[in-house]
Design an enzyme around this catalytic site. Structure first.
Site, mmCIF file in Angstrom:
data_model
loop_
_atom_site.group_PDB
_atom_site.id
_atom_site.type_symbol
_atom_site.label_atom_id
_atom_site.label_comp_id
_atom_site.label_asym_id
_atom_site.label_seq_id
_atom_site.Cartn_x
_atom_site.Cartn_y
_atom_site.Cartn_z
ATOM 1 N N ASP A 166 35.003 32.624 -11.619
ATOM 2 C CA ASP A 166 34.722 33.415 -12.814
ATOM 3 C C ASP A 166 35.691 33.012 -13.920
ATOM 4 O OD1 ASP A 166 33.397 35.272 -14.336
ATOM 5 O OD2 ASP A 166 34.528 36.985 -13.609
ATOM 6 N N TYR B 187 36.816 33.145 -18.269
ATOM 7 C CA TYR B 187 37.329 34.160 -19.203
ATOM 8 C C TYR B 187 37.124 33.578 -20.597
ATOM 9 C CZ TYR B 187 40.947 37.792 -20.276
ATOM 10 O OH TYR B 187 41.651 38.886 -20.704
ATOM 11 N N ARG C 286 48.604 44.201 -22.046
ATOM 12 C CA ARG C 286 49.938 43.705 -22.394
ATOM 13 C C ARG C 286 50.336 44.186 -23.789
ATOM 14 N NH1 ARG C 286 47.113 39.502 -20.470
ATOM 15 N NH2 ARG C 286 46.867 38.616 -22.552
ATOM 16 N N GLU D 80 27.863 39.074 -17.919
ATOM 17 C CA GLU D 80 28.168 37.648 -17.873
ATOM 18 C C GLU D 80 26.895 36.812 -17.674
ATOM 19 O OE1 GLU D 80 31.517 36.455 -15.583
ATOM 20 O OE2 GLU D 80 32.412 38.462 -15.537
ATOM 21 N N TYR E 44 47.197 42.521 -10.768
ATOM 22 C CA TYR E 44 46.883 41.198 -11.327
ATOM 23 C C TYR E 44 48.097 40.360 -11.678
ATOM 24 C CZ TYR E 44 47.816 41.838 -16.358
ATOM 25 O OH TYR E 44 48.407 42.007 -17.580
ATOM 26 N N THR F 172 33.296 37.950 -19.264
ATOM 27 C CA THR F 172 32.620 38.977 -20.045
ATOM 28 C C THR F 172 32.200 38.460 -21.412
ATOM 29 O OG1 THR F 172 33.956 40.631 -18.938
ATOM 30 C CG2 THR F 172 32.811 41.320 -20.927
#
Length: 387
Positions: A98, A100, A114, A173, A216, A316
């Site tokens: 997958d 990004y 973040r 997606e 993560y 996404t």
């Protein structure tokens, strides 16, 4: 579905599975109407492995069969109403990666996960970032999704707890199905994308955001993603998407040589997301930063081999508008701004019993747009852990 001729695997009252193509509201059983042994299998893998030239020959043969009125009597016994067949996973998934690839989505999540740091990591515009998923939990549209359980830790909690996710999400997606394999040690060029990729499916990368945010760092997504990934029941050949191709957008800084997309594999595909029957977002694929040809080139840049049945997804699909995002975490600002549904209920994230359906369209060579199918799933309660 007469222009795209998507492939799927179905069964009728008998247990045996057949390969067919969708034609309108019917499926044509290819077992007895096309002279190709690979189509007499119970998955598409053997056919996918035949390569681009044979894909084109079979597509031309099916097109002629369907278009010529003289063939109606011949194919009539092999046509089945879609409402009367059961659909299955169309191919055995070998590996699942997958990516990004949406700058907007990566920026939105970077700000949420973040805060106080640059939203995009320094490598994001130099290479298509991806992670390896779990092929064994890729399921066909219609499969119910059990709410996953795992470790989660809210910012105001002093230590993690174990339990069902409180922040179950979707990710809209587009995914690409590999047909022609490659040898270990071989790097695939962007120009060879269509020689290896057979077609596309719609994909929902279900995500447990609380599990994801706790786990993560430093290695990326794991249990927050691997519990289930849904794909549409029909594989639309790349050959059906020629009218959807677009030049990719400007990339700054200029990618390294191996990532130059000389074939312009941008795609004009529009998605629609329904939650409990209500449209909540309409993401557009055409704004993706990295193209699928670049994803494939990077996936194999270290010499990793391709296998028939490999699946790689775009990540996404999100645009700049609030009504163009492909996840609830973006749509609701991480739960701070829940959406209101037609029945008056609100959603920050998915609740048990919710039904999510993702559909998409692409331009037709004859004008207008045609559907690429849909991927749907219903959320079931978590299964209690055994003690």
């Amino acid at each position: 579905m007469t222009e795209q001729l998507p492939y799927g695997v179905f069964s009728t009252g008998a247990l045996h599975r057949h390969i067919g193509v969708a034609i309108g509201d019917q499926v044509l059983d290819l077992t007895s109407v096309v002279d190709e042994a690979a189509l007499r299998s119970t998955t598409l893998n053997a056919f996918l492995a035949l390569g681009r030239a044979r894909w084109a020959e079979v597509r031309a043969e099916i097109t002629e069969l369907v278009a010529d009125p003289a063939n109606r009597q011949r194919i009539r016994p092999y046509l089945h109403p879609l409402s009367e067949v059961q659909m299955h996973l169309p191919f055995d998934v070998a590996d699942y990666v997958d990516f990004y690839a949406s700058e907007q989505h990566a920026t939105n999540l970077g700000r949420m996960f973040r805060p106080g740091e640059p939203p995009l990591p320094p490598n994001w515009k130099h290479l298509p970032i991806g992670y390896h998923g779990r092929a064994g939990t890729v399921v066909p549209s219609g499969t119910a999704i059990v709410r996953p359980t795992g470790q989660r830790k809210a910012p105001d909690e002093s230590s993690p707890t174990d339990g069902p996710t409180r922040r179950l999400d979707i990710e809209v997606e587009l995914a690409f199905v590999v047909g022609t394999p490659s040898d270990l040690g071989t790097c695939i060029r962007t120009a060879d994308f269509a020689d290896h990729v057979f077609g596309v499916v719609l994909l929902n990368d279900w995500s447990a955001r609380d599990l994801q945010s706790w786990e993560y760092v430093p290695l990326g997504p794991f249990l927050g993603k691997s519990f289930a990934t849904s794909i549409s029941q029909w594989v639309v050949p790349l050959a059906a998407l020629e009218a959807a191709r677009l030049p990719i957008g400007a990339q700054d800084p200029e990618p390294l040589d191996y990532l130059h997309d000389t074939e312009n594999w941008g795609l004009d595909i529009d998605f629609e997301v329904q939650l409990n029957g209500q449209v909540v977002s309409r993401p557009r694929y055409r704004g993706m930063y990295w193209s699928p040809a670049q994803m494939l080139a990077h996936l194999t840049a270290n010499g990793a081999r391709l296998r028939t049945g490999d699946l790689f997804a775009s990540g996404t699909v999100s645009g700049p508008g609030r009504d163009e995002v492909g996840s609830l975490i973006e749509l609701t600002d991480a739960g701070r701004a829940p959406i209101t549904l037609a029945d008056g209920s609100t959603r920050a994230f998915l609740e048990d019993g919710d039904v999510v359906t993702i559909a998409a369209t692409a331009p037709s060579p004859a004008g207008g747009r045609f559907g690429l199918g849909e991927v749907t799933g219903t959320i079931l309660p978590a299964v209690p852990r055994r003690r």
